[in-house]
Enzyme design. Structure first.
Site, PDB file in Angstrom:
ATOM      1  N   GLY A   9     -23.304   4.621 -29.538  1.00 14.35           N
ATOM      2  CA  GLY A   9     -24.054   5.785 -29.994  1.00 14.35           C
ATOM      3  C   GLY A   9     -25.354   6.108 -29.274  1.00 14.35           C
ATOM      4  N   SER A  62     -15.473  10.215 -39.548  1.00 18.62           N
ATOM      5  CA  SER A  62     -14.598   9.743 -38.482  1.00 18.62           C
ATOM      6  C   SER A  62     -14.878  10.529 -37.204  1.00 18.62           C
ATOM      7  CB  SER A  62     -13.133   9.894 -38.893  1.00 18.62           C
ATOM      8  OG  SER A  62     -12.655  11.134 -38.468  1.00 18.62           O
ATOM      9  N   CYS A 101      -6.211   1.553   5.702  1.00 15.97           N
ATOM     10  CA  CYS A 101      -7.097   0.409   5.936  1.00 15.97           C
ATOM     11  C   CYS A 101      -6.910  -0.127   7.358  1.00 15.97           C
ATOM     12  CB  CYS A 101      -6.862  -0.681   4.900  1.00 15.97           C
ATOM     13  SG  CYS A 101      -5.231  -1.412   4.970  1.00 15.97           S
ATOM     14  N   ASP A 161     -18.820   2.980 -37.737  1.00 16.07           N
ATOM     15  CA  ASP A 161     -17.472   3.558 -37.584  1.00 16.07           C
ATOM     16  C   ASP A 161     -16.344   2.540 -37.693  1.00 16.07           C
ATOM     17  OD1 ASP A 161     -18.888   5.796 -37.033  1.00 16.07           O
ATOM     18  OD2 ASP A 161     -18.356   5.918 -34.908  1.00 16.07           O
ATOM     19  N   HIS A 194       0.835  -1.187   0.000  1.00 23.36           N
ATOM     20  CA  HIS A 194       0.000   0.000   0.000  1.00 23.36           C
ATOM     21  C   HIS A 194       0.879   1.249   0.000  1.00 23.36           C
ATOM     22  CE1 HIS A 194      -3.948  -2.070   1.487  1.00 23.36           C
ATOM     23  NE2 HIS A 194      -3.493  -2.536   0.356  1.00 23.36           N
ATOM     24  N   GLU A 243       1.014   3.908   1.809  1.00 22.70           N
ATOM     25  CA  GLU A 243       1.585   4.380   3.070  1.00 22.70           C
ATOM     26  C   GLU A 243       2.821   3.569   3.469  1.00 22.70           C
ATOM     27  OE1 GLU A 243      -1.459   3.346   2.166  1.00 22.70           O
ATOM     28  OE2 GLU A 243      -2.826   3.557   3.849  1.00 22.70           O
ATOM     29  N   THR A 291     -22.748   1.565 -33.796  1.00 16.63           N
ATOM     30  CA  THR A 291     -21.455   2.252 -33.842  1.00 16.63           C
ATOM     31  C   THR A 291     -20.404   1.387 -34.527  1.00 16.63           C
ATOM     32  OG1 THR A 291     -21.964   3.546 -31.891  1.00 16.63           O
ATOM     33  CG2 THR A 291     -19.639   3.251 -32.376  1.00 16.63           C
ATOM     34  N   GLU A 333     -19.664   4.508 -24.552  1.00 16.92           N
ATOM     35  CA  GLU A 333     -19.381   5.465 -25.626  1.00 16.92           C
ATOM     36  C   GLU A 333     -20.386   5.337 -26.757  1.00 16.92           C
ATOM     37  OE1 GLU A 333     -15.477   6.278 -27.008  1.00 16.92           O
ATOM     38  OE2 GLU A 333     -14.614   6.381 -25.015  1.00 16.92           O
ATOM     39  N   ARG A 372      -4.973   3.666 -26.132  1.00 19.35           N
ATOM     40  CA  ARG A 372      -3.729   3.952 -26.860  1.00 19.35           C
ATOM     41  C   ARG A 372      -2.896   5.045 -26.184  1.00 19.35           C
ATOM     42  NH1 ARG A 372      -7.601   2.852 -30.891  1.00 19.35           N
ATOM     43  NH2 ARG A 372      -8.161   5.016 -31.275  1.00 19.35           N
TER      44      ARG A 372
END
Ligand SMILES: NC(=O)c1ccc[n+]([C@@H]2O[C@H](COP(=O)([O-])OP(=O)(O)OC[C@H]3O[C@@H](n4cnc5c(N)ncnc54)[C@H](OP(=O)(O)O)[C@@H]3O)[C@@H](O)[C@H]2O)c1
Length: 354
Positions: free
Chosen positions: A290, A169, A76, A202, A50, A52, A198, A288, A209
């Site tokens: 459509g 695009s 914790c 597309d 952790h 800390e 979509t 995301e 990325r």
């Protein structure tokens, strides 16, 4: 440096854990002795330790004794994959803990602070609490409800359109600054979801990325209940995982593609997706679209947060796709805690549905 600056530093460190920590929270720690940083750390899941503990180890026992520890989340108090951090801090003789927020985890939620105070450690809570809350909102919902947190994100024109009259695009909508920041959203998410429309329009890759490495690949979820998508779409050629929600399919699929049965109706399909995410320890879903998928998610009541990225363009057209399709909502859905940020030429509008 001030308390505020040390806490800002702890939050900055915590953010470095994004893309690595889920299903754990993102935590950063700054250890300060006589106004000077003597140790730092952030949680990464892998390597177990952790934040800390990492900060104290960097400082060494002598420097840690009597120091103040700045953290974005309560230490914790339970035995998980590691021992309780509050006991570790007491043993290191930490004099003061400054925490941005209480840990919402039912096994902690105040017990860490209590244990520290009982041991004579000064505990101050609430500095940059809002920022800390946003950073771990996926974790917080997951540990308190068992359900993943869902953000609905869309890039749109000023008049609310997400596609032009011809197939175009996605870069058409938002600028390069927004595109770079969007990778940060994908880094934070465990899974990304789109509708069949979509993928057909597309042919997106839907991969992460960005420059920061991830611990687990971003899972790509496609809602295709009528099996309209052919496996020659670009996304299938990329080896990161795909959950393809569609009827049974004969023939072998590549190992990174797994089929999921659609539920009986919109809400049941979402429920199945969220249930599998929860089972696999994934707490943040990025939707995301459509337009029909966005409407379906809102209709099912699974959306926690919306992010609309408005680009300074007008598209118009009676038949062009709007950001939210379906039959519309009456009464309208209230959006709260709305913020507006300028990113390059675009406007990011964020808000919560709660
Ligand atoms: N600007 C942006 O940010 C952005 C982002 C994404 C997409 N887009 C645009 O949006 C357009 C596509 O939008 P769209 O509204 O036509 O299609 P869509 O939302 O991508 O896909 C709709 C289809 O997905 C399936 N679906 C969605 N939710 C479901 C649920 N809960 N359960 C079962 N099935 C579900 C249904 O498939 P079936 O019809 O087979 O039942 C539905 O018709 C494209 O032009 C694309 O360019 C823009």
């Amino acid at each position: 440096m001030t308390d505020l600056e040390f806490m800002e530093r702890a939050l900055l460190l915590a953010r470095r854990g994004l893309g690595k920590v889920s299903p754990n929270p993102a935590v950063g720690a700054v250890l300060v002795k006589q106004g000077r940083i003597v140790g730092e750390g952030f949680h990464q899941y892998q390597g177990l330790k952790h934040a800390e503990v990492l900060a104290c180890e960097q400082a060494g026992d002598a420097a840690a004794a009597g120091a103040a520890l700045y953290l974005n989340l309560e230490p914790c108090a339970h035995q998980g994959r590691t021992g309780p951090c509050c006991d570790y801090l007491i043993a290191r003789k930490i004099a003061r803990v400054v925490a941005a927020m209480q840990d919402p985890h039912p096994l902690v939620s105040g017990r860490g602070f209590q244990r520290l105070r009982e041991a004579g450690v000064q505990v101050d809570v609430g500095l940059l609490e809002k920022e800390a809350g946003v950073l771990n909102e996926g974790f917080s919902k997951f540990v308190t409800s068992g359900d993943p947190f869902a953000t609905l994100k869309s890039a749109l024109s000023l008049d609310g359109k997400i596609a032009g009259p011809r197939v175009q695009s996605r870069e058409f909508f938002s600028g390069p600054e927004s595109a770079a920041r969007t990778e940060g959203l994908r880094l934070q998410a465990d899974a990304i979801c789109v509708g069949a429309g979509t993928v057909l329009a597309d042919d997106p890759l839907l991969t992460y990325r960005g420059p920061e490495p991830r611990r687990r690949p971003l899972v790509r979820i496609v809602l295709d209940p009528h099996g309209r998508i052919a496996p020659d779409r670009r996304m299938f050629a990329d080896p990161s995982p795909i959950w393809w929600v569609r009827p049974a399919l004969h023939g072998a699929l590549p190992p990174h593609v797994s089929l999921m049965q659609p539920g009986q109706g919109n809400a049941a399909t979402w429920k199945a997706v969220l249930k599998r995410m929860a089972f696999e320890g994934m707490y943040h879903l990025l939707i995301e679209g459509g337009g029909e998928t966005n409407a379906a998610a809102l209709q099912a009541g699974i959306v926690d947060k919306i992010l609309l990225i408005y680009a300074p363009r007008l598209i118009g057209g009676r038949a062009t796709t709007g950001v939210i399709g379906g039959a519309g909502f009456d009464p309208a859905i209230p959006v709260t805690e709305v913020t507006v940020t300028r990113v390059g030429a675009d406007f990011w509008i964020e808000g919560y549905l709660r």
